[in-house]
Design a protein around this motif. Structure first.
Motif, mmCIF file in Angstrom:
data_model
loop_
_atom_site.group_PDB
_atom_site.id
_atom_site.type_symbol
_atom_site.label_atom_id
_atom_site.label_comp_id
_atom_site.label_asym_id
_atom_site.label_seq_id
_atom_site.Cartn_x
_atom_site.Cartn_y
_atom_site.Cartn_z
ATOM 1 N N TYR A 110 0.756 -1.115 0.125
ATOM 2 C CA TYR A 110 -0.160 0.051 0.091
ATOM 3 C C TYR A 110 0.934 1.105 0.002
ATOM 4 N N HIS A 111 1.717 1.126 0.933
ATOM 5 C CA HIS A 111 2.671 2.421 1.053
ATOM 6 C C HIS A 111 3.566 2.569 -0.130
ATOM 7 N N LEU A 112 4.075 1.762 -0.526
ATOM 8 C CA LEU A 112 5.052 1.645 -1.682
ATOM 9 C C LEU A 112 4.379 2.191 -2.694
ATOM 10 N N LYS A 113 3.086 1.910 -3.107
ATOM 11 C CA LYS A 113 2.470 2.394 -4.347
ATOM 12 C C LYS A 113 2.254 3.984 -4.320
ATOM 13 N N GLU A 114 2.015 4.335 -2.885
ATOM 14 C CA GLU A 114 1.825 5.665 -2.836
ATOM 15 C C GLU A 114 2.937 6.380 -3.136
ATOM 16 N N GLU A 115 4.254 5.953 -2.481
ATOM 17 C CA GLU A 115 5.440 6.660 -2.551
ATOM 18 C C GLU A 115 6.060 6.599 -4.036
ATOM 19 N N VAL A 116 5.791 5.484 -4.865
ATOM 20 C CA VAL A 116 5.792 5.518 -6.387
ATOM 21 C C VAL A 116 5.087 6.381 -7.101
ATOM 22 N N ARG A 117 4.066 6.538 -6.614
ATOM 23 C CA ARG A 117 3.166 7.565 -7.340
ATOM 24 C C ARG A 117 3.769 9.061 -7.047
ATOM 25 N N GLN A 118 4.001 9.152 -5.920
ATOM 26 C CA GLN A 118 4.659 10.476 -5.662
ATOM 27 C C GLN A 118 6.084 10.824 -6.445
ATOM 28 N N LEU A 119 6.827 9.747 -6.675
ATOM 29 C CA LEU A 119 8.113 9.687 -7.207
ATOM 30 C C LEU A 119 7.771 10.083 -8.698
ATOM 31 N N VAL A 120 6.972 9.324 -9.255
ATOM 32 C CA VAL A 120 6.588 9.477 -10.626
ATOM 33 C C VAL A 120 6.210 11.007 -10.850
ATOM 34 N N ARG A 121 5.397 11.665 -10.088
ATOM 35 C CA ARG A 121 4.841 12.868 -10.166
ATOM 36 C C ARG A 121 5.967 14.135 -10.280
ATOM 37 N N ALA A 122 6.872 13.542 -9.247
ATOM 38 C CA ALA A 122 7.912 14.633 -8.981
ATOM 39 C C ALA A 122 8.914 14.431 -10.367
ATOM 40 N N LYS A 123 9.088 13.265 -10.884
ATOM 41 C CA LYS A 123 9.839 13.088 -11.999
ATOM 42 C C LYS A 123 9.227 14.018 -13.093
ATOM 43 N N ARG A 124 7.948 13.875 -13.245
ATOM 44 C CA ARG A 124 7.171 14.544 -14.481
ATOM 45 C C ARG A 124 7.166 16.039 -14.139
ATOM 46 N N TYR A 138 17.011 -3.278 -15.166
ATOM 47 C CA TYR A 138 16.575 -1.865 -14.651
ATOM 48 C C TYR A 138 18.088 -1.108 -14.455
ATOM 49 N N ARG A 139 18.141 0.242 -14.737
ATOM 50 C CA ARG A 139 19.374 0.739 -14.332
ATOM 51 C C ARG A 139 19.328 1.173 -12.953
ATOM 52 N N THR A 140 17.966 1.587 -12.465
ATOM 53 C CA THR A 140 17.789 2.018 -11.104
ATOM 54 C C THR A 140 16.845 1.282 -10.316
ATOM 55 N N VAL A 141 17.118 1.077 -9.222
ATOM 56 C CA VAL A 141 15.918 0.539 -8.181
ATOM 57 C C VAL A 141 14.543 0.995 -8.458
ATOM 58 N N ASP A 142 14.465 2.497 -8.633
ATOM 59 C CA ASP A 142 13.248 3.087 -8.612
ATOM 60 C C ASP A 142 12.418 2.461 -9.940
ATOM 61 N N ALA A 143 13.201 2.306 -10.861
ATOM 62 C CA ALA A 143 12.742 1.666 -12.209
ATOM 63 C C ALA A 143 11.988 0.508 -11.952
ATOM 64 N N LEU A 144 12.559 -0.386 -11.213
ATOM 65 C CA LEU A 144 12.015 -1.605 -11.082
ATOM 66 C C LEU A 144 10.586 -1.267 -10.087
ATOM 67 N N LEU A 145 10.751 -0.333 -8.935
ATOM 68 C CA LEU A 145 9.484 -0.009 -8.418
ATOM 69 C C LEU A 145 8.491 0.553 -8.916
ATOM 70 N N GLN A 146 8.920 1.509 -9.967
ATOM 71 C CA GLN A 146 7.836 2.047 -10.802
ATOM 72 C C GLN A 146 7.329 1.062 -11.501
ATOM 73 N N ARG A 147 7.882 0.080 -12.204
ATOM 74 C CA ARG A 147 7.157 -0.765 -12.734
ATOM 75 C C ARG A 147 6.455 -1.616 -11.959
ATOM 76 N N MET A 148 6.657 -1.978 -10.753
ATOM 77 C CA MET A 148 5.809 -2.784 -9.852
ATOM 78 C C MET A 148 4.148 -2.169 -9.928
ATOM 79 N N PHE A 149 4.381 -0.951 -9.771
ATOM 80 C CA PHE A 149 3.002 -0.423 -9.603
ATOM 81 C C PHE A 149 2.507 0.578 -10.970
#
Lengths: 767, 767
Positions: free
Chosen positions: B293-307, B729-740
């Motif tokens: 649940y929380h990881l999903k929320e964080e990754v959502r924020q990450l993607v938003r910040a990236k954009r 994946y070049r970065t761990v974040d990319a794996l996480l982003q793909r997870m959700f």
């Protein structure tokens, strides 16, 4: 017997009947029609996938087949058959061979009658195509053969093995009612190929590490703590490192190498990291992944089969209307529901009808009709407010100011808190030494307090509501307190009479006292949520209980034949053989030193307890080495095999199931159907406010589950109220269905892509 | 320093610049503009959420801050700081206090420089609002204070404790680069409230069962195997039953009761069922549920910040067009990519551009521009076919019939099978006794065979392709075989010279020999799949490695202060104190009897190994009882606390992570972006056929990663080909982003609902 069940046939049958009365009017449905439709609905409700014959006699037989009495009897005889192991050699309570054989023959007779009954219900070619029937017949025949051989051997004083006992638990799997168990076995079977490859890789890693251990450590002439050479035999290294994966011999297996040098710790840490953490997680991941995937597929099939059955029931009861969709009218629908579930109250039935017939047309179409099976599975609690009997007897007293103050006090939150504190104080007193007379007498005070609580609640709340079947904690309290009272009185009278102090009665008193403390949990809302979740997934966990029973039974039977009487337990005797469990081969082994003599296969109860210990894993290497010492080194394979099957496969499936069920309980909200039912209840202003329920006021209302006569007047303030026991499932299937509901299309009747309208009856081919 | 980063500001800046040239024409972008845009893109690519100042000087400083060299240096000094524990009292290799203090001061100086650098990059008020900066400053100050106090105490010969050592691992968490680690800690923190309630319920169950055990078993005067009273002390019962949940003392703790009566086994089985199987599964379920649940929320924020960052970069580089959407032209885009990732080849960059500018317009809009960060994260392997050097040197010989036959043979599947068989035979030979001269000499034959294999492959495949950075197994093989050759030669020359037989060299030879066998795994496709999945989630598992390191380090520091030198290890000496680890308090305890003396807190290495043993759980009660015996009963709390944190929380989070990552790897296919990139590659006919790659022919092509000059002629048969290393994946974040990924809306730029355009920088407040 032809194939009467093709879907396309059924509308024709009904259309043929209605032929004479082309429009509006419809042929009166016969009792046979209702029986048939009721069977379809009931099969849909309980997800029975039996391809029965639709001739009236077969339908009558099928109705009898599904009656609860023969089902209960069947399970009784299966349990009787299984429990024969207690009386057969090696026995807990020895009985002569002829007695157990006679009982077993009786059991076999019952199973035969049941299977013959089943054969009469379904078409013959279907019967012989179904592996479960073949299985049961084979089991019965093999058991008879085994009994004859064993009897003959016994009569001629030869040694015989009752090998057919291994087959007994398979009956549990193959009886018609064993659907859940068969599904669990299918989960395992489906996960096996994937597990197999991971397991091979794991074994490869084990072999490589063992080889490395042999080369690195074998030549250093290190010794274990017993002085035996360390890591010199390749096979022993493999076994030791396999045990290390189960963590049972950590860190002992590492110590000799670690004592020699810090560097060897790296080897073991790497090994544990790779084989214990990574591989064991991958096992769980693979099992869980497969479990989710296959279960989804099965549930999809289940739902499809359920809809088929409902469509057939609809076809039987439908009224043909020219140029328009066929419908089922309310009268027929009412009669059907009365047949399917006689314990549904009139009011409840009317509620269900108003959910189906949302536009008040007096008839419903196919889509609305198909919901019925699911609607019946939603547990609706019918509540009726009813005055307290004391109010009827002496209203002036009951309505007086002090009485009303008392009621208010008892219903107040503080009352609960006060009693929680009392329980906590009680807990401290229980912990103290009961030899102290003050403490011993305090027990009477606590008992009085608890009794007072129950009496007060009975004074405030309507007694029949207080003891309604949904008030688990009220029942729990009352039974515990009354039993404790009785046990304490018996105990103190026995003690004061000075005859003897019965340890058993005291034990019961203690257990009851401690159990009372559990009550506290119910007062804290967070705890209640967790406990309720656990209780809800409970029935499904019972399926795993059966699964474990089957596997344990098979292993216990084999284990008893292999290891019986090799290890003896001497109890309190002072026999010198006690030190080595009566077997000189055990002298000096860890098994004897740890005093594990009672962990043996000398009877079925010991065997089961030993298997539980093996499931918990710790020290299983000591146990297996012990039994290998008294028989042969290869005996360890029995234990390794048990570990792979039970711990690596079954426990992982169990964890996967708990995880999935827990997520569903935590995340998914009520299903659509429940929501529409609740909406209807609210529309009709019959809802019990949720807060009211939470405040325990539900106790003031009576649950009537078969109140046939009570009408419902929507205009007056209703005396009858409904509540959905929303998160409880009548059947395990309902829980499963909900687990994957989001992936199922509600409008998918899928009459086309089904194989010949034949319910795929996924069967488990045993052993 | 103002707040220059509000999104609404940036378009104004750019519009202001373009004011003079209203339409079509655009102001030439300055170097500062490109630097700024490049930083935004690079931050987006690596998910850095640093709120830096946009003044040109700050941007230059920030570029330097993100350079790899200071980052590597920082980690070097953190590791140096952490490894000081090896040299400080209690030390593995003792160094004088002034020496370690001097090094620590140097480390502190480096950390201070780094944080000052950081302070210059970001606005001052942002700097002081960020808990991680405060944390680092507090750690530095406290460490200095501790060093002064300790130095003063030492100088006056008082006993001092270097308590600030506990803070050292927190640096790892709080440095800017510790994003992954902070996320892991946040996962834990988020799961804690839920875990806490389950834990309370579990403790309640433990207390109730302990009370029942006390009442049922305490009065029966049973004794344990050591003769001590059984279940008479409530606190000891609680500890024993807690240990039983970890299964470490099963079945020993049950045996005395079980020996007294079969019925007591029920108590223990119930206990294990409820507390071990149900509660432990619920712990995993709760942790997993929260984690997801929380990881999903964080990754959502990450993607938003990236954009956001990409939108800002776009705003800097955009060309204003009157009445139409602003765009970025190809020249600016090219310069940007060259700045962001100088190692991307021209061809690769052109490919990326053609993916973005799908309609060949020469410019791209905002949506296409935003993809860039993700596109750069997709690893594209640029392949170029290149002739074998032997072919250039003597083409006639290399093209001759026997040479071509040889090439065919080596490329044939049978070649692989033959070598797999050789490896298996080798495995058997390794297992046999190497004292036998035949076996010993066979090693030379095997080495020759392996060397021949490498040489043959080098003959057939282009050498630079054979040793490309993606050919893991080729490197593995070559290094292992060459090292084994060297080690074997050294060993046999040393042995034949008759000076002495070096155990160390022999060990290396053996390890290398066994490691060679791993090669077999790569030949079996199923195994390769599993291994590749494991390798792919490897980097993310490393984050957990850091997490464990932090927790272990803290516990090791505390443990060393509490327990150092209480238990002594005597090695091979014949001191009688060896039997009880040099501490009379241990006489007769299991700790001494099992010879656990080397499991102590006498230096940081022993401590870490001991903590690993505690993590594996088995026998942890023996260890904790041992340390309680030499200090105080409450010392057990240290061990229970460690068990709760590491086993119940961290290991469960680890399992949750592996489960989730495994499911993603197993189920989700490539992301949309990868697919569009692949489509483009195929469109341009530059794709390397997948089968070709599978057949190892990829070895015949060279990987060029920074081939700047090579043009690309789409009409001719291309000499340059691309392949997406799709599942890496070049970065761990990319794996996480793909997870959700499936839950994220690709068009969601969400500029509005962000708090003031401020990147939410989720910070971990340490300690």
């Amino acid at each position: 017997m032809s194939e009467p069940e093709k879907i396309e046939d059924i509308p024709d049958v009904s259309a043929g009947k209605g032929k004479g009365i082309p429009n509006g009017g419809n042929a009166a449905k016969t009792k046979e029609d209702f029986d048939l439709a009721a069977i379809y609905v009931s099969d849909a409700q309980y997800n029975r996938n039996i391809y029965f014959d639709t001739s009236p006699e077969a339908v009558r037989l099928y109705l009898r087949y599904n009656h609860w009495l023969p089902q209960v009897l069947l399970y009784f005889f299966i349990l009787l058959d299984l429990s024969l192991a207690v009386f057969e050699d090696p026995a807990v309570f020895p009985l002569p061979t002829w007695a157990t054989m006679l009982v077993e023959l009786l059991c076999l007779l019952v199973f035969t009658i049941r299977i013959v009954h089943y054969a009469k219900v379904i078409p013959r070619e279907k019967f012989w195509k179904d592996p479960k029937n073949i299985c049961i017949i084979v089991i019965i025949v093999l058991t008879l053969v085994d009994m004859i051989i064993y009897g003959a051997l016994k009569a001629t004083n030869y040694y015989g093995v009752r090998w057919s006992r291994v087959l007994r638990p398979l009956l549990l799997v193959n009886v018609t009612e064993g659907r859940q168990l068969r599904r669990a076995f299918r989960s395992i079977r489906n996960a096996l190929p994937q597990i197999f490859y991971v397991f091979l890789l794991f074994m490869f890693s084990l072999l490589i590490f063992s080889l490395m251990a042999l080369k690195l450590l074998g030549k250093r002439s290190l010794t274990t703590i017993n002085g035996s050479p360390y890591f010199t035999n390749y096979l022993e290294i493999i076994f030791d490192l396999y045990v290390l994966v189960t963590t049972a011999n950590s860190p002992d297996i590492m110590m000799p190498a670690y004592n020699a040098s810090y560097y060897f710790a790296i080897f073991f840490i790497l090994y544990i990291l790779i084989n214990n953490y990574i591989f064991m997680s991958v096992f769980l991941a693979v099992v869980y992944n497969n479990y989710k995937y296959h279960l989804k597929e099965e549930v999809r099939q289940l739902v499809r089969a359920k809809r088929h059955k409902m469509v057939r029931a609809f076809a039987v009861l439908q009224d043909q209307r020219e140029g328009r969709e066929p419908v089922v009218n309310q009268a027929n629908w009412n009669q059907l529901v009365r047949l399917v579930q006689p314990d549904v109250s009139n009011a409840h039935r009317e509620l269900l009808w108003s959910v189906c017939d949302n536009n008040n047309q007096g008839y419903i179409g196919k889509v609305a009709f198909v919901q019925l099976a699911d609607l019946l599975n939603i547990e609706v609690i019918t509540l009726k407010s009813r005055p307290h009997p004391l109010q009827s007897l002496c209203p002036s007293l009951y309505q007086s100011a002090p009485s009303r103050l008392l009621c208010k006090l008892v219903q107040h939150q503080a009352f609960v808190i006060v009693y929680d504190l009392i329980i906590l104080v009680n807990a401290v007193f229980i912990g103290l030494d009961e030899k102290n007379p003050l403490i011993a007498n305090s027990e009477w005070a606590f008992l009085a307090l608890y009794l007072l609580e129950i009496l007060l609640k009975l004074y405030v709340f309507e007694p029949r509501a207080f003891f309604s079947k949904h008030s688990f904690w009220n029942w729990f309290d009352t039974i515990i307190v009354i039993s404790a009272l009785i046990a304490t009185i018996i105990n103190s009278s026995v003690t004061s009479a000075g005859i003897y102090t019965s340890r058993q009665i005291l034990d019961i008193v203690f257990i009851l006292r401690v159990l009372r403390l559990i009550r506290v949990v119910d007062s804290i809302k967070r705890f209640r949520t967790i406990i309720n979740t656990l209780i809800r997934i409970g029935p499904a966990i019972l399926t795993f209980g059966q699964l474990i029973l089957v596997v344990y039974y098979v292993f216990a039977m084999v284990g008893m034949e292999l290891f019986k009487h090799k290890v003896k337990f001497y109890g309190n005797s002072s026999d010198p053989a006690k030190a080595y469990c009566g077997n000189v081969l055990l002298k000096g082994t860890d098994f004897a030193q740890l005093n594990y003599c009672k962990n043996n296969f000398n009877n079925v109860v010991s065997s089961f307890i030993l298997l539980v210990e093996l499931t918990v894993v710790n020290q299983w290497h000591v146990l297996s080495s012990g039994f290998a010492a008294v028989t042969h080194g290869s005996a360890k394979l029995f234990f390794v095999f048990f570990h792979i099957i039970v711990v690596i496969v079954i426990i992982n499936i169990f964890v996967a199931f708990v995880l999935e069920a827990f997520f569903v309980e935590y995340s998914v909200d009520k299903s659509d159907l429940q929501t529409s039912l609740e909406k209807k209840i609210e529309e009709l202003e019959l809802a019990v406010a949720q807060e009211t329920l939470e405040d325990n006021l539900v106790n003031a209302m009576e649950t009537i589950d078969s109140d046939q006569g009570t009408g419902q007047s929507a205009n007056n303030k209703p005396t009858l109220m409904f509540k959905i026991a929303s998160k409880r499932y009548r059947t395990v299937d309902a829980l499963l269905q909900r687990m994957f509901e989001s992936d199922l299309d509600p409008e998918d009747f899928a009459e086309n892509d089904d194989q010949n309208g034949n319910f795929a009856n996924p069967a488990f081919s045993a052993a």
